[in-house]
Every structure is written in structure tokens, then in C-alpha cells.
Design an enzyme around this catalytic site. Structure first.
Site, mmCIF file in Angstrom:
data_model
loop_
_atom_site.group_PDB
_atom_site.id
_atom_site.type_symbol
_atom_site.label_atom_id
_atom_site.label_comp_id
_atom_site.label_asym_id
_atom_site.label_seq_id
_atom_site.Cartn_x
_atom_site.Cartn_y
_atom_site.Cartn_z
ATOM 1 N N HIS A 187 -10.213 1.297 0.570
ATOM 2 C CA HIS A 187 -9.725 2.587 1.066
ATOM 3 C C HIS A 187 -10.884 3.568 1.260
ATOM 4 O O HIS A 187 -10.863 4.385 2.193
ATOM 5 C CB HIS A 187 -8.704 3.206 0.095
ATOM 6 C CG HIS A 187 -7.295 2.744 0.308
ATOM 7 N ND1 HIS A 187 -6.649 2.825 1.516
ATOM 8 C CD2 HIS A 187 -6.398 2.205 -0.545
ATOM 9 C CE1 HIS A 187 -5.406 2.352 1.395
ATOM 10 N NE2 HIS A 187 -5.237 1.959 0.145
ATOM 11 N N CYS A 212 0.855 -1.188 0.000
ATOM 12 C CA CYS A 212 0.000 0.000 0.000
ATOM 13 C C CYS A 212 0.895 1.244 0.000
ATOM 14 O O CYS A 212 1.885 1.307 0.741
ATOM 15 C CB CYS A 212 -0.902 -0.008 1.234
ATOM 16 S SG CYS A 212 -2.075 1.364 1.269
ATOM 17 N N HIS A 243 -9.027 -3.418 -3.483
ATOM 18 C CA HIS A 243 -8.113 -2.744 -2.548
ATOM 19 C C HIS A 243 -8.466 -1.257 -2.457
ATOM 20 O O HIS A 243 -8.488 -0.678 -1.370
ATOM 21 C CB HIS A 243 -6.666 -2.924 -3.039
ATOM 22 C CG HIS A 243 -5.622 -2.242 -2.214
ATOM 23 N ND1 HIS A 243 -4.684 -2.919 -1.475
ATOM 24 C CD2 HIS A 243 -5.358 -0.919 -2.024
ATOM 25 C CE1 HIS A 243 -3.885 -2.051 -0.861
ATOM 26 N NE2 HIS A 243 -4.268 -0.823 -1.176
ATOM 27 N N GLU A 244 -8.791 -0.647 -3.629
ATOM 28 C CA GLU A 244 -9.093 0.794 -3.642
ATOM 29 C C GLU A 244 -10.460 1.106 -3.033
ATOM 30 O O GLU A 244 -10.599 2.070 -2.281
ATOM 31 C CB GLU A 244 -9.013 1.358 -5.073
ATOM 32 C CG GLU A 244 -7.683 1.158 -5.785
ATOM 33 C CD GLU A 244 -6.475 1.548 -4.939
ATOM 34 O OE1 GLU A 244 -5.443 0.880 -5.086
ATOM 35 O OE2 GLU A 244 -6.567 2.463 -4.092
#
Ligand code: K2U
Ligand code: NI
Length: 180
Positions: free
Chosen positions: A157, A110, A153-154
């Protein structure tokens, strides 16, 4: 242009908050920010530019990582067949996903985490994502492989979830790692 100094690191509260939907139509400023995020990824993958500006290579970046609590991210990633997925997406939603899961054998990293955190991160093998592109046009992407993993993954966030929150070696024993 965005550089590593613009990237919030773990410990910054914005990385564990839920980001707000972008009110559409997006403002010119919001569009510019998303365009800058995509350009950062492109720059980070260009050896000369990355060296000159000391950029860490990235295949995805979410707005909270540059201190903006809005639901938008950029991805610039090539899948194992050489197809380039280069998008800025606002208000993404995973509208369907496979039951099957997978994970990156080397684990995940990350841009906001300046340390190695080993461990398998189970992700859906395939997802269908709806959202809006930089121009505000609706888009729908069916993804698998690395593009699918990066988008998950994004989106995490945007929900204040870090990849290490999802490390699960027991679950990983039951699933196949991503074949690159
Ligand atoms: O969101 C970020 O911090 C960007 C991550 C995205 C990522 C997605 C999936 C798996 C690992 C990381 C960075 O791109 S980390 C750098 C990187 C580059 C190529 C392949 C994997 C990780
Ligand atoms: Ni990240």
C-alpha cells in the site's frame, strides 16, 4: 476514532501513489494517527465494537488508506501459534526475505476494495523488516505466516500496489499455500 467512512476506496488516486517517508522524529500528530490506525484494527476485531460502528474486520491498515501519503502502517494479527503481532511501524523496509513464497488459499481482501477479487497472491514466506515504532524506537521483525503476508500487503500500500496487482495463478501452482 477511525471508522469505515475514513477509508479511501479503490479509484482514489492516493491508493496508487508512492507514500513519503516520515521525517523522524515523528510529530505528535503522526504518532496519534498511527495509534488511531492500530486502535481501528483492535476495534474492528472486537465483535461488539465492530457491530456498533459497522467496522470491517482488519488485520492491517496503511496510512494511504486513510488519505495520508506517509510510509506508516499498523498490524494487529495473531499467527497460527497464537502469537499476537500488534505494531505501528514507520518507514518500514524489507531488508531480507526467503526465496520461498506462499499465498493465502482463499486469496486476499482489502479494506479499500468493496468487492471479492479471487486469486492467489504470491508473497515471500519469510521476511525481515526494519522500521521505527510509534515511539520512534528502531525495530526489526522476523516474520513468517500470516504476519509476514499482512506486512507485505501493507508495505505494498505504501508503494501504491494493490493485492490484485500481484494475483498470479501460474506462479501459485509452483508454491505451497500457507498452512494455517
Ligand atoms: O490493508 C488492508 O486492506 C487490510 C487487509 C489486510 C490483509 C492482509 C493480508 C491478506 C488479506 C488482507 C484486511 O485486513 S482484509 C480483512 C482480513 C481479515 C483477516 C484475514 C484476512 C483478511
Ligand atoms: Ni489492503
Amino acid at each position: 476514532m477511525l471508522t469505515m467512512k475514513d477509508i479511501r476506496r479503490e479509484g482514489d488516486p492516493i491508493l496508487t501513489q508512492v507514500a513519503q517517508e516520515v521525517e523522524l522524529p515523528a510529530s505528535e500528530e503522526e504518532k496519534q494517527i498511527l495509534s488511531d490506525m492500530l486502535q481501528f484494527l483492535i476495534n474492528s476485531q472486537d465483535p461488539e465494537t465492530a457491530l456498533e460502528y459497522e467496522l470491517r474486520s482488519g488485520i492491517g491498515i496503511a496510512a494511504p488508506q486513510i488519505g495520508i501519503g506517509k510510509r506508516m502502517f499498523a498490524v494487529h494479527v495473531t499467527d497460527h501459534r497464537g502469537n499476537l503481532y500488534s505494531y505501528g511501524i514507520m518507514n518500514p523496509k524489507i531488508i531480507s526475505h526467503s526465496v520461498e513464497k506462499t499465498y493465502l488459499e482463499g486469496g486476499e481482501g482489502c479494506l479499500s476494495v468493496d468487492r471479492e477479487v479471487p486469486g492467489a497472491v504470491p508473497r515471500y514466506a519469510r521476511i525481515t523488516v526494519k522500521g521505527f515504532d510509534i515511539e520512534g524506537n528502531p525495530l526489526k521483525l522476523r516474520l513468517k505466516g500470516l504476519p509476514s503476508i499482512v506486512v507485505q500487503h501493507e508495505i505494498d500500500h505504501l508503494d501504491g500496489v494493490m493485492f490484485y496487482d500481484r494475483i498470479n495463478e501460474d506462479e501459485a501452482k509452483e508454491i505451497s499455500p500457507l498452512q494455517r
